[in-house]
Design an enzyme around this catalytic site. Structure first.
Site, PDB file in Angstrom:
ATOM      1  N   ILE A  13       0.756  -1.115  -0.033  1.00  0.00           N
ATOM      2  CA  ILE A  13      -0.045   0.000  -0.004  1.00  0.00           C
ATOM      3  C   ILE A  13       0.775   1.128   0.189  1.00  0.00           C
ATOM      4  O   ILE A  13       0.413   2.562   0.168  1.00  0.00           O
ATOM      5  CB  ILE A  13      -1.068   0.177   1.147  1.00  0.00           C
ATOM      6  CG1 ILE A  13      -0.232  -0.229   2.529  1.00  0.00           C
ATOM      7  CG2 ILE A  13      -2.051  -0.922   0.988  1.00  0.00           C
ATOM      8  CD1 ILE A  13       0.256   0.892   3.277  1.00  0.00           C
ATOM      9  N   GLY A  14       2.140   1.298   0.097  1.00  0.00           N
ATOM     10  CA  GLY A  14       3.012   2.193  -0.149  1.00  0.00           C
ATOM     11  C   GLY A  14       3.906   2.635   0.982  1.00  0.00           C
ATOM     12  O   GLY A  14       4.337   3.807   1.183  1.00  0.00           O
ATOM     13  N   LYS A  15       4.312   1.755   1.919  1.00  0.00           N
ATOM     14  CA  LYS A  15       4.922   1.961   2.987  1.00  0.00           C
ATOM     15  C   LYS A  15       6.315   2.400   2.740  1.00  0.00           C
ATOM     16  O   LYS A  15       7.037   3.308   3.171  1.00  0.00           O
ATOM     17  CB  LYS A  15       4.960   0.786   4.155  1.00  0.00           C
ATOM     18  CG  LYS A  15       3.789   0.476   4.581  1.00  0.00           C
ATOM     19  CD  LYS A  15       3.979  -0.500   5.749  1.00  0.00           C
ATOM     20  CE  LYS A  15       4.562  -1.906   5.208  1.00  0.00           C
ATOM     21  NZ  LYS A  15       3.872  -2.522   4.268  1.00  0.00           N
ATOM     22  N   PHE A  17       7.350   3.363  -0.439  1.00  0.00           N
ATOM     23  CA  PHE A  17       7.111   4.556  -1.245  1.00  0.00           C
ATOM     24  C   PHE A  17       7.110   5.811  -0.331  1.00  0.00           C
ATOM     25  O   PHE A  17       7.832   6.542  -0.260  1.00  0.00           O
ATOM     26  CB  PHE A  17       5.902   4.506  -2.166  1.00  0.00           C
ATOM     27  CG  PHE A  17       5.973   5.408  -3.309  1.00  0.00           C
ATOM     28  CD1 PHE A  17       5.453   6.742  -3.132  1.00  0.00           C
ATOM     29  CD2 PHE A  17       6.285   4.909  -4.568  1.00  0.00           C
ATOM     30  CE1 PHE A  17       5.664   7.772  -4.249  1.00  0.00           C
ATOM     31  CE2 PHE A  17       6.312   5.974  -5.471  1.00  0.00           C
ATOM     32  CZ  PHE A  17       5.951   7.197  -5.424  1.00  0.00           C
ATOM     33  N   LYS A  37      14.804  -1.616   6.993  1.00  0.00           N
ATOM     34  CA  LYS A  37      13.815  -2.452   6.813  1.00  0.00           C
ATOM     35  C   LYS A  37      14.306  -3.646   7.713  1.00  0.00           C
ATOM     36  O   LYS A  37      14.862  -4.448   7.078  1.00  0.00           O
ATOM     37  CB  LYS A  37      13.911  -2.851   5.387  1.00  0.00           C
ATOM     38  CG  LYS A  37      12.800  -3.864   4.827  1.00  0.00           C
ATOM     39  CD  LYS A  37      11.348  -3.187   4.938  1.00  0.00           C
ATOM     40  CE  LYS A  37      10.248  -4.331   4.491  1.00  0.00           C
ATOM     41  NZ  LYS A  37       8.862  -3.860   4.044  1.00  0.00           N
ATOM     42  N   GLY A 118       4.355  -5.615   5.737  1.00  0.00           N
ATOM     43  CA  GLY A 118       2.890  -5.903   5.604  1.00  0.00           C
ATOM     44  C   GLY A 118       2.308  -4.843   6.451  1.00  0.00           C
ATOM     45  O   GLY A 118       2.718  -3.703   6.790  1.00  0.00           O
TER      46      GLY A 118
HETATM   47  N1  LIG Z   1       1.988   7.048  -4.445  1.00  0.00           N
HETATM   48  C1  LIG Z   1       2.525   6.076  -5.297  1.00  0.00           C
HETATM   49  N2  LIG Z   1       2.790   6.361  -6.822  1.00  0.00           N
HETATM   50  C2  LIG Z   1       2.977   5.384  -7.546  1.00  0.00           C
HETATM   51  N3  LIG Z   1       3.430   4.312  -7.236  1.00  0.00           N
HETATM   52  C3  LIG Z   1       2.952   3.894  -5.757  1.00  0.00           C
HETATM   53  C4  LIG Z   1       2.772   4.755  -4.878  1.00  0.00           C
HETATM   54  N4  LIG Z   1       2.571   3.958  -3.753  1.00  0.00           N
HETATM   55  C5  LIG Z   1       3.215   2.898  -3.852  1.00  0.00           C
HETATM   56  N5  LIG Z   1       3.411   2.550  -5.153  1.00  0.00           N
HETATM   57  C6  LIG Z   1       3.782   1.412  -5.747  1.00  0.00           C
HETATM   58  O1  LIG Z   1       2.969   0.613  -5.387  1.00  0.00           O
HETATM   59  C7  LIG Z   1       3.517  -0.702  -5.056  1.00  0.00           C
HETATM   60  C8  LIG Z   1       3.631  -1.469  -3.476  1.00  0.00           C
HETATM   61  O2  LIG Z   1       4.167  -0.108  -2.868  1.00  0.00           O
HETATM   62  P1  LIG Z   1       5.166  -0.474  -1.655  1.00  0.00           P
HETATM   63  O3  LIG Z   1       6.217  -1.292  -2.222  1.00  0.00           O
HETATM   64  O4  LIG Z   1       5.859   0.876  -1.165  1.00  0.00           O
HETATM   65  O5  LIG Z   1       4.195  -1.211  -0.544  1.00  0.00           O
HETATM   66  P2  LIG Z   1       4.673  -1.358   0.795  1.00  0.00           P
HETATM   67  O6  LIG Z   1       3.497  -1.193   1.724  1.00  0.00           O
HETATM   68  O7  LIG Z   1       5.899  -0.943   1.450  1.00  0.00           O
HETATM   69  O8  LIG Z   1       4.701  -3.147   0.588  1.00  0.00           O
HETATM   70  P3  LIG Z   1       5.418  -4.237   1.720  1.00  0.00           P
HETATM   71  O9  LIG Z   1       4.174  -4.511   2.500  1.00  0.00           O
HETATM   72  O10 LIG Z   1       5.689  -5.371   0.618  1.00  0.00           O
HETATM   73  O11 LIG Z   1       6.545  -3.804   2.162  1.00  0.00           O
HETATM   74  C9  LIG Z   1       5.064  -0.455  -5.436  1.00  0.00           C
HETATM   75  O12 LIG Z   1       5.456  -0.911  -6.857  1.00  0.00           O
HETATM   76  C10 LIG Z   1       5.144   1.180  -5.383  1.00  0.00           C
HETATM   77  O13 LIG Z   1       6.207   1.698  -6.251  1.00  0.00           O
HETATM   78  C1  LIG Z   2       5.855 -10.150   0.704  1.00  0.00           C
HETATM   79  C2  LIG Z   2       5.106  -8.853   0.910  1.00  0.00           C
HETATM   80  N1  LIG Z   2       5.446  -8.037  -0.157  1.00  0.00           N
HETATM   81  C3  LIG Z   2       5.434  -8.547   2.370  1.00  0.00           C
HETATM   82  N2  LIG Z   2       6.662  -8.183   2.423  1.00  0.00           N
HETATM   83  C4  LIG Z   2       5.142  -9.476   3.371  1.00  0.00           C
HETATM   84  C5  LIG Z   2       3.399  -9.403   3.586  1.00  0.00           C
HETATM   85  C6  LIG Z   2       3.082 -10.462   5.011  1.00  0.00           C
HETATM   86  C7  LIG Z   2       1.649 -10.251   5.073  1.00  0.00           C
HETATM   87  C8  LIG Z   2       1.282 -11.346   6.212  1.00  0.00           C
HETATM   88  C9  LIG Z   2      -0.361 -11.127   6.481  1.00  0.00           C
HETATM   89  O1  LIG Z   2      -0.721 -10.191   7.026  1.00  0.00           O
HETATM   90  O2  LIG Z   2      -0.961 -11.882   5.800  1.00  0.00           O
HETATM   91 MG   LIG Z   3       7.592  -2.137   1.760  1.00  0.00          MG
END
Ligand SMILES: Nc1ncnc2c1ncn2[C@@H]1O[C@H](COP(=O)(O)OP(=O)(O)OP(=O)(O)O)[C@@H](O)[C@H]1O
Ligand SMILES: C[C@H](N)[C@H](N)CCCCCC(=O)O
Ligand SMILES: [Mg+2]
Length: 224
Positions: A13-15, A17, A37, A118
């Site tokens: 969801i963009g953590k 990002f 991380k 996550g």
């Molecule tokens: N504001 C944004 N604009 C463009 N792309 C975005 C934006 N926010 C997130 N994304 C894209 O959406 C995807 C998921 O974002 P991100 O990797 O930041 O999620 P996360 O919450 O960190 O996931 P995880 O739980 O795996 O750590 C990535 O490809 C990221 O580049």
């Molecule tokens: C692989 C993924 N992008 C994350 N790094 C890990 C997400 C774990 C989610 C576990 C859960 O809540 O079901």
């Molecule tokens: Mg992430």
């Protein structure tokens, strides 16, 4: 020195990002900023490094490369729930190793941002999860809300869970992860009226994936 734990309403969801955007915002203010991380799930060999994509993106947004041993102490191979990946790989996720790495990073920067994995309650073992880790890090929390249908519930539940661990929520970020979301503004207003912390800013969808471009739109919860 300031440090914050970055959690979010779900995975993908963009953590990362927003963590990168916040790092760029801090650097633009002249701060030395590092990201962490602690636990990542999903990695492959890249130029001789066993590398997770989040760790790579965070490293690129840091003021300097602190080394993966500190930035990403645990890098698991499979992109799955980390407690399952750890069991499959025979890895025990030791809190002490994470706290030691964080302490080392704190000594090198004005700001350290620690991204969870996550959502807020992701298991790390049979009796420990990412909420416990956040509690043991004892950092104020920033909640990243991935703006998509369903995010109001997830955001409010996450805020409740963070508060239940006795942690302070210093703010939340509305991340436009889904540019096609219907009624974005009305959802934003619903969250502003209900979230127990200030909105630090809206990160618009960046079609080119450039997290730095949104840095000016975010307020850092730091002393002026
Ligand atoms: N504001 C944004 N604009 C463009 N792309 C975005 C934006 N926010 C997130 N994304 C894209 O959406 C995807 C998921 O974002 P991100 O990797 O930041 O999620 P996360 O919450 O960190 O996931 P995880 O739980 O795996 O750590 C990535 O490809 C990221 O580049
Ligand atoms: C692989 C993924 N992008 C994350 N790094 C890990 C997400 C774990 C989610 C576990 C859960 O809540 O079901
Ligand atoms: Mg992430």
């Amino acid at each position: 020195m300031s440090a914050f734990f970055i959690t979010g309403t779900d995975t993908e969801i963009g953590k990362t990002f927003v963590t990168c955007t916040l790092l760029h915002a801090a650097r633009a203010r002249g701060l030395t900023a590092l990201g962490m991380k602690p636990i990542a799930a999903g990695a492959e060999m890249v130029n001789g490094e066993f590398l997770n994509e989040d760790a790579a993106r965070i490293r690129a947004a840091c003021s300097f490369d602190p080394g993966l041993a500190l930035l990403n102490p645990y890098c698991l191979a499979s992109p799955i729930a980390p407690h399952i990946a750890a069991t499959e790989e025979g890895v025990t996720l030791e809190t002490g190793r994470i706290l030691d790495a964080f302490a080392a990073l704190k000594g090198k920067a004005d700001l350290v941002l620690v991204e969870g994995v996550g959502g807020f309650r992701v298991p790390l073992s049979d009796d420990y999860d990412t909420a416990d880790l956040a509690r043991d890090l004892a950092l104020p929390v920033i909640i990243v809300v991935g703006m998509r249908l369903g995010c109001i519930n997830h955001a409010l539940l996450t805020a409740e869970a963070v508060a239940a661990r006795g942690l302070k929520i210093v703010g939340w970020v509305a991340n436009q992860v889904d540019p096609a979301m219907l009624r974005f503004d009305q959802n934003l207003e619903a969250l502003k009226a209900r979230m127990p912390a200030p909105l630090l800013g809206v990160v618009r969808f960046q079609a080119d994936g450039n997290a730095a471009a949104a840095a000016a739109d975010l307020r850092l919860p730091l002393p002026a």
